[in-house]
Every structure is written in structure tokens, then in C-alpha cells.
Scaffold this motif. Structure first.
Motif, short mmCIF file in Angstrom:
data_model
loop_
_atom_site.label_atom_id
_atom_site.label_comp_id
_atom_site.label_asym_id
_atom_site.label_seq_id
_atom_site.Cartn_x
_atom_site.Cartn_y
_atom_site.Cartn_z
N MET A 1 0.83 -1.18 0.00
CA MET A 1 0.00 0.00 0.00
C MET A 1 0.88 1.25 0.00
O MET A 1 1.94 1.27 0.61
CB MET A 1 -0.92 -0.04 1.22
CG MET A 1 -1.82 1.14 1.34
SD MET A 1 -2.93 0.89 2.73
CE MET A 1 -4.27 1.85 2.15
N LEU A 2 0.42 2.27 -0.66
CA LEU A 2 1.20 3.50 -0.83
C LEU A 2 1.56 4.13 0.51
O LEU A 2 2.71 4.49 0.75
CB LEU A 2 0.44 4.48 -1.71
CG LEU A 2 1.07 5.85 -1.88
CD1 LEU A 2 2.44 5.74 -2.52
CD2 LEU A 2 0.18 6.74 -2.72
N GLY A 37 -3.74 7.73 7.70
CA GLY A 37 -4.78 7.20 6.84
C GLY A 37 -6.18 7.72 7.12
O GLY A 37 -7.15 7.20 6.57
N LYS A 38 -6.29 8.74 7.94
CA LYS A 38 -7.62 9.31 8.24
C LYS A 38 -8.07 10.26 7.14
O LYS A 38 -9.26 10.50 6.99
CB LYS A 38 -7.59 10.01 9.59
CG LYS A 38 -7.38 9.05 10.75
CD LYS A 38 -7.34 9.75 12.07
CE LYS A 38 -7.09 8.73 13.19
NZ LYS A 38 -6.93 9.36 14.48
N ILE A 57 8.06 10.11 -8.49
CA ILE A 57 6.60 10.10 -8.46
C ILE A 57 6.05 8.78 -9.01
O ILE A 57 4.92 8.40 -8.73
CB ILE A 57 6.01 11.31 -9.21
CG1 ILE A 57 4.51 11.49 -8.92
CG2 ILE A 57 6.23 11.19 -10.70
CD1 ILE A 57 4.18 11.97 -7.56
N LYS A 58 6.86 8.04 -9.74
CA LYS A 58 6.43 6.73 -10.25
C LYS A 58 6.11 5.78 -9.11
O LYS A 58 5.36 4.84 -9.29
CB LYS A 58 7.50 6.14 -11.17
CG LYS A 58 7.63 6.90 -12.46
CD LYS A 58 8.72 6.33 -13.32
CE LYS A 58 8.89 7.20 -14.57
NZ LYS A 58 9.99 6.77 -15.39
N LEU A 59 6.67 6.03 -7.94
CA LEU A 59 6.32 5.23 -6.76
C LEU A 59 4.81 5.32 -6.54
O LEU A 59 4.17 4.33 -6.21
CB LEU A 59 7.06 5.75 -5.52
CG LEU A 59 6.63 5.15 -4.18
CD1 LEU A 59 7.13 3.72 -4.07
CD2 LEU A 59 7.14 5.97 -3.04
N TYR A 63 1.09 2.23 -7.15
CA TYR A 63 0.00 1.84 -6.25
C TYR A 63 -1.37 2.30 -6.72
O TYR A 63 -2.34 2.19 -6.01
CB TYR A 63 0.26 2.42 -4.85
CG TYR A 63 1.45 1.75 -4.23
CD1 TYR A 63 1.31 0.53 -3.59
CD2 TYR A 63 2.72 2.31 -4.32
CE1 TYR A 63 2.41 -0.11 -3.03
CE2 TYR A 63 3.82 1.68 -3.76
CZ TYR A 63 3.66 0.49 -3.12
OH TYR A 63 4.75 -0.14 -2.58
N ARG A 64 -1.47 2.77 -7.94
CA ARG A 64 -2.77 3.17 -8.49
C ARG A 64 -3.58 1.98 -8.86
O ARG A 64 -3.18 0.96 -9.19
CB ARG A 64 -2.59 4.05 -9.70
CG ARG A 64 -2.29 5.46 -9.31
CD ARG A 64 -2.35 6.30 -10.52
NE ARG A 64 -2.39 7.67 -10.11
CZ ARG A 64 -2.41 8.64 -10.96
NH1 ARG A 64 -2.43 8.41 -12.24
NH2 ARG A 64 -2.45 9.87 -10.55
#
Length: 64
Positions: A1-2, A37-38, A57-59, A63-64
Motif C-alpha cells: 500500500m502506498l 490514513g484518516k 513520483i512513479k512510486l 499503487y494506483r
């Protein structure tokens, strides 16, 4: 997860939350909500955070 990946990078580099607040021009409470994560990161904030962390930014795209 990102978010987990972002938190891992922050932890590995011993980056303080107050430094992230400064870099993103956000309050401590809002930054905390993002990192816990809120709240969800906007694309603009993700780009700023990636720049601050010196992460491609490819990181984010992974996760998309």
C-alpha cells in the motif's frame, strides 16, 4: 500500500513529522491525519511529498 511505503521511507530516513509539515505547508494535525490514513493525499500533496522525500513520483503510480 502506498501509505505504508511512504511511512517506511520516512522512518528509514528518520524524518520528523514537523519537517513534513513545513515542506507541505500543512498543520501538524492535518499531516498526522494524512500519515495515519484518516485523510487521503491529493495528487498535489503526493507530488510535494515525493519531491521532499526525493522519491520518484512513479512510486505513486505503482499503487494506483
Amino acid at each position: 500500500m502506498l501509505l505504508e511505503e511512504i511511512k517506511k521511507i520516512i522512518s528509514e530516513r528518520n524524518i520528523k513529522q514537523k519537517d513534513i509539515c513545513k515542506a507541505l505547508n500543512l498543520s501538524q494535525s492535518y499531516t498526522s491525519e494524512l500519515l495515519n490514513g484518516k485523510k487521503e493525499f491529493s495528487l498535489e500533496l503526493l507530488e510535494k511529498l515525493c519531491n521532499f522525500l526525493n522519491v520518484d513520483i512513479k512510486l505513486v503510480d505503482k499503487y494506483r
